[in-house]
Design a protein around this motif. Structure first.
Motif, PDB file in Angstrom:
ATOM      1  N   HIS A 213       0.815  -1.221   0.000  1.00 44.92           N
ATOM      2  CA  HIS A 213       0.000   0.000   0.000  1.00 44.92           C
ATOM      3  C   HIS A 213       0.846   1.269   0.000  1.00 44.92           C
ATOM      4  O   HIS A 213       0.310   2.360  -0.082  1.00 44.92           O
ATOM      5  CB  HIS A 213      -0.921   0.027   1.222  1.00 44.92           C
TER       6      HIS A 213
ATOM      7  N   HIS B 167       0.192   3.646  -2.847  1.00 45.49           N
ATOM      8  CA  HIS B 167      -1.196   4.004  -3.118  1.00 45.49           C
ATOM      9  C   HIS B 167      -1.472   5.427  -2.656  1.00 45.49           C
ATOM     10  O   HIS B 167      -0.920   5.893  -1.661  1.00 45.49           O
ATOM     11  CB  HIS B 167      -2.150   3.025  -2.436  1.00 45.49           C
TER      12      HIS B 167
ATOM     13  N   ARG C  64      -3.424   8.283  -0.947  1.00 46.88           N
ATOM     14  CA  ARG C  64      -4.409   8.477   0.126  1.00 46.88           C
ATOM     15  C   ARG C  64      -5.510   9.398  -0.362  1.00 46.88           C
ATOM     16  O   ARG C  64      -5.259  10.350  -1.105  1.00 46.88           O
ATOM     17  CB  ARG C  64      -3.770   9.113   1.358  1.00 46.88           C
TER      18      ARG C  64
ATOM     19  N   TYR D  74      -8.816  -3.997   4.298  1.00 45.74           N
ATOM     20  CA  TYR D  74      -7.725  -4.926   4.588  1.00 45.74           C
ATOM     21  C   TYR D  74      -7.267  -4.725   6.022  1.00 45.74           C
ATOM     22  O   TYR D  74      -7.165  -3.599   6.499  1.00 45.74           O
ATOM     23  CB  TYR D  74      -6.553  -4.693   3.629  1.00 45.74           C
TER      24      TYR D  74
ATOM     25  N   ASP E 124      -2.852  -7.709   6.182  1.00 41.70           N
ATOM     26  CA  ASP E 124      -3.185  -7.467   4.791  1.00 41.70           C
ATOM     27  C   ASP E 124      -4.200  -8.473   4.264  1.00 41.70           C
ATOM     28  O   ASP E 124      -4.291  -8.700   3.062  1.00 41.70           O
ATOM     29  CB  ASP E 124      -1.931  -7.428   3.912  1.00 41.70           C
TER      30      ASP E 124
ATOM     31  N   ASP F 206      -5.720   2.260  -5.276  1.00 42.27           N
ATOM     32  CA  ASP F 206      -4.600   1.449  -5.767  1.00 42.27           C
ATOM     33  C   ASP F 206      -4.209   1.914  -7.170  1.00 42.27           C
ATOM     34  O   ASP F 206      -4.742   2.904  -7.686  1.00 42.27           O
ATOM     35  CB  ASP F 206      -4.933  -0.040  -5.722  1.00 42.27           C
TER      36      ASP F 206
ATOM     37  N   HIS G 184      -9.870   1.411  -1.494  1.00 40.46           N
ATOM     38  CA  HIS G 184      -9.860   0.396  -0.442  1.00 40.46           C
ATOM     39  C   HIS G 184      -9.392   1.069   0.847  1.00 40.46           C
ATOM     40  O   HIS G 184      -8.990   2.224   0.843  1.00 40.46           O
ATOM     41  CB  HIS G 184      -8.968  -0.792  -0.809  1.00 40.46           C
TER      42      HIS G 184
ATOM     43  N   VAL H  23      -7.271   0.415   4.768  1.00 47.54           N
ATOM     44  CA  VAL H  23      -6.355  -0.396   5.560  1.00 47.54           C
ATOM     45  C   VAL H  23      -6.577  -0.021   7.021  1.00 47.54           C
ATOM     46  O   VAL H  23      -6.765   1.153   7.355  1.00 47.54           O
ATOM     47  CB  VAL H  23      -4.890  -0.129   5.143  1.00 47.54           C
TER      48      VAL H  23
END
Length: 96
Positions: A3, A6, A8, A25, A29, A72, A78, A80
């Motif tokens: 990540h 990736h 934010r 996730y 992960d 992503d 997604h 985390v």
């Protein structure tokens, strides 16, 4: 999944239209759930945990600050978190 590269999401992107359906996730992960909706009254994110293909899942609410939302390389949103699936399953069921 790495990540670190990736992007934010900005504060203006933290809207129900963008966040709902995002995969969540966990600490290792592992996929631990999916964002069902944002509870506007409490500002919490309701995550569907467990189940199979959306059947038998349990909705639980966590503070938005507990999730790091990002896109992503394909542009998919997604989140985390440090929570594990087992920890989320232990939370009380969120009732609207």
């Amino acid at each position: 999944m790495d990540h670190s590269n990736h992007v934010r999401l900005t504060a203006s992107e933290l809207s129900p239209a963008i966040l709902e359906g995002a995969t969540v996730y966990g600490a290792d992960d592992d996929k631990i759930g999916t964002v069902d909706h944002i509870d506007g009254a409490s500002g919490r994110v309701v995550i569907d945990v467990g189940g199979f293909l959306g059947i038998g899942s349990k909705p639980v609410a966590v503070p938005m600050t507990e999730l790091d939302f990002m896109r992503d390389d394909d542009g998919d949103v997604h989140a985390v978190t440090t929570w594990t699936k087992d920890q989320l399953k232990e939370l009380p069921e969120h009732l609207d």
